[in-house]
Design a protein around this motif. Structure first.
Motif, PDB file in Angstrom:
ATOM      1  N   GLY A 259      55.421  52.808  41.992  1.00 58.30           N
ATOM      2  CA  GLY A 259      53.868  52.645  41.441  1.00 58.30           C
ATOM      3  C   GLY A 259      53.325  51.110  41.698  1.00 58.30           C
ATOM      4  O   GLY A 259      52.107  50.622  41.502  1.00 58.30           O
ATOM      5  N   ALA A 260      53.896  50.438  42.775  1.00 59.57           N
ATOM      6  CA  ALA A 260      53.285  49.231  43.355  1.00 59.57           C
ATOM      7  C   ALA A 260      51.981  49.254  43.945  1.00 59.57           C
ATOM      8  O   ALA A 260      51.106  48.493  43.713  1.00 59.57           O
ATOM      9  N   PRO A 261      51.929  50.052  44.796  1.00 59.55           N
ATOM     10  CA  PRO A 261      50.643  50.419  45.616  1.00 59.55           C
ATOM     11  C   PRO A 261      49.333  50.382  44.469  1.00 59.55           C
ATOM     12  O   PRO A 261      48.417  49.745  44.603  1.00 59.55           O
ATOM     13  N   LYS A 262      49.832  51.359  43.488  1.00 58.09           N
ATOM     14  CA  LYS A 262      48.686  51.774  42.402  1.00 58.09           C
ATOM     15  C   LYS A 262      48.386  50.514  41.636  1.00 58.09           C
ATOM     16  O   LYS A 262      47.235  50.175  41.493  1.00 58.09           O
ATOM     17  N   ARG A 263      49.247  49.892  41.176  1.00 59.96           N
ATOM     18  CA  ARG A 263      49.017  48.606  40.474  1.00 59.96           C
ATOM     19  C   ARG A 263      48.245  47.483  41.372  1.00 59.96           C
ATOM     20  O   ARG A 263      47.661  46.742  40.753  1.00 59.96           O
ATOM     21  N   ALA A 264      48.613  47.501  42.512  1.00 62.76           N
ATOM     22  CA  ALA A 264      48.024  46.813  43.381  1.00 62.76           C
ATOM     23  C   ALA A 264      46.548  47.061  43.746  1.00 62.76           C
ATOM     24  O   ALA A 264      45.620  46.086  43.504  1.00 62.76           O
ATOM     25  N   GLN A 265      46.108  47.938  43.664  1.00 59.33           N
ATOM     26  CA  GLN A 265      44.794  48.543  43.886  1.00 59.33           C
ATOM     27  C   GLN A 265      44.271  48.417  42.626  1.00 59.33           C
ATOM     28  O   GLN A 265      43.080  47.727  42.599  1.00 59.33           O
ATOM     29  N   GLU A 266      44.760  48.518  41.641  1.00 57.64           N
ATOM     30  CA  GLU A 266      44.142  48.261  40.158  1.00 57.64           C
ATOM     31  C   GLU A 266      43.636  46.785  40.055  1.00 57.64           C
ATOM     32  O   GLU A 266      43.061  46.212  39.373  1.00 57.64           O
ATOM     33  N   ASN A 267      44.836  46.085  40.326  1.00 57.63           N
ATOM     34  CA  ASN A 267      44.751  44.344  40.215  1.00 57.63           C
ATOM     35  C   ASN A 267      43.372  44.067  41.226  1.00 57.63           C
ATOM     36  O   ASN A 267      42.805  43.092  40.799  1.00 57.63           O
ATOM     37  N   LYS A 268      43.098  44.576  42.418  1.00 55.16           N
ATOM     38  CA  LYS A 268      42.279  44.063  43.086  1.00 55.16           C
ATOM     39  C   LYS A 268      40.903  44.511  42.782  1.00 55.16           C
ATOM     40  O   LYS A 268      39.956  43.832  42.806  1.00 55.16           O
ATOM     41  N   ALA A 269      40.632  45.667  42.196  1.00 56.83           N
ATOM     42  CA  ALA A 269      39.550  46.292  41.398  1.00 56.83           C
ATOM     43  C   ALA A 269      39.035  45.434  40.382  1.00 56.83           C
ATOM     44  O   ALA A 269      38.147  45.425  39.968  1.00 56.83           O
ATOM     45  N   GLY A 270      40.153  44.766  39.592  1.00 53.65           N
ATOM     46  CA  GLY A 270      39.793  44.460  38.306  1.00 53.65           C
ATOM     47  C   GLY A 270      39.554  42.795  38.400  1.00 53.65           C
ATOM     48  O   GLY A 270      38.809  42.267  37.383  1.00 53.65           O
ATOM     49  N   THR A 271      40.036  42.371  39.606  1.00 51.62           N
ATOM     50  CA  THR A 271      39.860  40.854  39.871  1.00 51.62           C
ATOM     51  C   THR A 271      38.771  40.335  40.863  1.00 51.62           C
ATOM     52  O   THR A 271      39.152  39.674  41.702  1.00 51.62           O
ATOM     53  N   GLN A 272      37.533  41.336  40.932  1.00 51.80           N
ATOM     54  CA  GLN A 272      36.736  40.558  41.983  1.00 51.80           C
ATOM     55  C   GLN A 272      35.980  39.465  41.553  1.00 51.80           C
ATOM     56  O   GLN A 272      35.380  39.442  40.313  1.00 51.80           O
TER      57      GLN A 272
END
Length: 169
Positions: A154-167
């Motif tokens: 699940g690490a890539p999915k969480r990384a993607q979510e973190n990128k989207a939420g912290t712009q």
């Protein structure tokens, strides 16, 4: 030479008596350990006699090189050394045989003691407790490994979510 013969015969006699005593009897472990210690002391005494014989042989051999008939002198020195060392060797062989028997007896008694100790109910309960503890640790380690693997998936999915939420603008 006569001085050395008396202690050697006394040692040989004590080894012989000890060997004949150990023939069919079984001693308690402390008695056998004391006998083994006594045999070790006799072995040290024999080793000392061997070293002195070797010293005398070396000294007489080095003196031979000052003479004209060196080979004959060396031959005589070697014969004298063999006369001295052969009885010591015979005693050492007998001594080592008795020591082997004693050590084997001590080892067998120790093995029997360990087997009795292993068969005791307390040790059986302790082994069962250790086994269940080991199995529990194995289950815990497997659960941690499965959890870690799931988190890695699940690490890539969480990384993607973190990128989207912290712009940041």
């Amino acid at each position: 030479m006569r001085k050395n013969l008396l202690p050697q015969s006394r040692i040989f006699l004590s080894i012989f008596l000890l060997a004949s005593t150990l023939g069919g009897t079984v001693f308690a472990t402390p008695a056998e350990e004391a006998e083994l210690e006594q045999l070790n002391n006799i072995e040290q005494e024999l080793e000392l006699q061997r070293e002195w014989a070797k010293y005398r042989w070396g000294k007489s051999s080095s003196e031979c090189y000052e003479k004209y008939w060196v080979n004959s002198c060396l031959k005589d020195a070697r014969a004298s050394y063999r006369k001295e060392i052969d009885p010591i060797r015979e005693q050492e062989v007998a001594l080592h045989e008795v020591q082997r028997k004693l050590r084997e007896s001590l080892k067998n008694q120790e093995d029997i003691k360990r087997a009795v100790e292993r068969a005791s109910p307390e040790k059986a309960a302790e082994r069962a407790a250790n086994q269940s503890e080991y199995e529990q640790k194995q289950k815990d380690a497997a659960a941690r490994a499965a959890n870690l693997e799931q988190r890695r998936k699940g690490a890539p999915k969480r990384a993607q979510e973190n990128k989207a939420g912290t712009q940041l603008d």
